[in-house]
Design a protein around this motif. Structure first.
Motif, short mmCIF file in Angstrom:
data_model
loop_
_atom_site.label_atom_id
_atom_site.label_comp_id
_atom_site.label_asym_id
_atom_site.label_seq_id
_atom_site.Cartn_x
_atom_site.Cartn_y
_atom_site.Cartn_z
N ALA A 183 0.82 -1.17 -0.02
CA ALA A 183 0.06 -0.06 0.06
C ALA A 183 0.99 1.29 -0.07
O ALA A 183 0.55 2.30 -0.75
CB ALA A 183 -1.14 0.09 1.23
N LYS A 184 2.02 1.13 0.66
CA LYS A 184 2.80 2.56 0.77
C LYS A 184 3.49 2.77 -0.66
O LYS A 184 3.54 3.84 -1.09
CB LYS A 184 3.98 2.24 1.81
N HIS A 185 4.03 1.56 -1.34
CA HIS A 185 4.34 1.85 -2.75
C HIS A 185 3.22 2.40 -3.78
O HIS A 185 3.47 3.16 -4.77
CB HIS A 185 4.78 0.44 -3.27
N ARG A 186 2.20 1.79 -3.56
CA ARG A 186 0.89 2.43 -4.30
C ARG A 186 0.91 3.99 -4.17
O ARG A 186 0.65 4.72 -5.04
CB ARG A 186 -0.49 1.55 -3.94
N MET A 187 0.71 4.31 -2.61
CA MET A 187 0.75 5.71 -2.65
C MET A 187 1.89 6.63 -3.07
O MET A 187 1.57 7.56 -3.75
CB MET A 187 0.77 5.83 -1.06
N ALA A 188 3.18 6.06 -3.23
CA ALA A 188 4.12 6.78 -3.70
C ALA A 188 3.86 6.65 -5.13
O ALA A 188 4.30 7.88 -5.59
CB ALA A 188 5.55 5.84 -3.38
N LEU A 189 3.42 5.73 -5.96
CA LEU A 189 3.36 5.91 -7.32
C LEU A 189 2.28 6.88 -7.60
O LEU A 189 2.32 7.69 -8.64
CB LEU A 189 2.86 4.28 -7.83
N LEU A 190 1.13 6.84 -6.90
CA LEU A 190 0.17 7.82 -7.23
C LEU A 190 0.62 9.28 -6.92
O LEU A 190 0.39 10.26 -7.47
CB LEU A 190 -1.13 7.70 -6.21
N PHE A 191 1.53 9.68 -5.99
CA PHE A 191 1.82 10.92 -5.40
C PHE A 191 3.04 11.37 -6.47
O PHE A 191 2.91 12.62 -6.97
CB PHE A 191 2.60 11.11 -3.95
N ARG A 192 3.82 10.32 -7.01
CA ARG A 192 4.53 10.52 -8.03
C ARG A 192 3.99 11.03 -9.57
O ARG A 192 4.60 11.76 -10.17
CB ARG A 192 5.68 9.56 -8.42
N TRP A 193 2.77 10.74 -9.57
CA TRP A 193 1.97 10.95 -10.70
C TRP A 193 1.90 12.33 -10.88
O TRP A 193 1.99 13.17 -11.87
CB TRP A 193 0.31 10.58 -10.49
N TYR A 194 1.42 13.15 -9.59
CA TYR A 194 1.42 14.74 -9.53
C TYR A 194 2.88 15.39 -9.95
O TYR A 194 2.98 16.22 -10.59
CB TYR A 194 0.93 15.08 -8.15
N LEU A 195 3.78 14.78 -9.23
CA LEU A 195 5.22 15.24 -9.50
C LEU A 195 5.62 15.18 -11.05
O LEU A 195 6.28 16.20 -11.49
CB LEU A 195 6.36 14.60 -8.39
N GLY A 196 5.40 14.12 -11.67
CA GLY A 196 5.82 13.86 -13.06
C GLY A 196 4.71 14.62 -13.86
O GLY A 196 5.22 15.21 -14.68
#
Length: 143
Positions: free
Chosen positions: A113-126
């Motif tokens: 779940a933490k990796h999923r959150m990181a990928l989602l947050f990285r969506w915004y950064l990217g």
């Protein structure tokens, strides 16, 4: 200011923001590439909310084990102020991207779940980079 030259791939809108900035109008923000590690990059702070929003995402990431742990208030702010879409919708887009680029990231996100959150947050950064390149007017505060 390499990014303001004619050959740079930024939009005229983003170049204008950079050209108008002074040395003290920058901030450090989490890097999309190394978000989980807490690596930071220098970004424009004048006229944008990117550094503040990116830092908030990293704080949420550090404090929680996954998106399910976020308070309803945090989710509402995330959807309203940062993603501008429901978390589920952004996750579908994020998942499609990683299925094409590196399907192992999706497999890991399905059980971590933490990796999923990181990928989602990285969506915004990217996406902020893409918005600056394309000059997306309603996302100007995000580049």
């Amino acid at each position: 200011m390499n990014q303001t030259v004619v050959e740079a791939g930024l939009s005229p809108q983003a170049k204008q923001l950079l050209a108008a900035a002074d040395v003290d109008e920058v901030a450090m923000a989490p890097s999309a590439d190394m978000f989980e590690l807490g690596a930071r990059v220098q970004v424009l702070s004048k006229g944008t909310m990117f550094a503040v929003r990116a830092q908030r995402l990293h704080e949420l990431y550090r404090r929680h084990s996954g998106l399910d742990e976020l308070s309803p208030r945090d989710v509402a702010r995330l959807e309203r102020d940062v993603l501008r879409a429901p978390v589920a919708e952004v996750w579908r887009e994020t998942e499609r991207y990683w299925q094409r680029r590196d399907p192992g990231q999706c497999s890991r996100a399905a059980t971590d779940a933490k990796h999923r959150m990181a990928l989602l947050f990285r969506w915004y950064l990217g996406q902020s980079t893409r918005w600056a390149i394309e000059g997306v007017a309603d996302r100007r505060a995000d580049y």
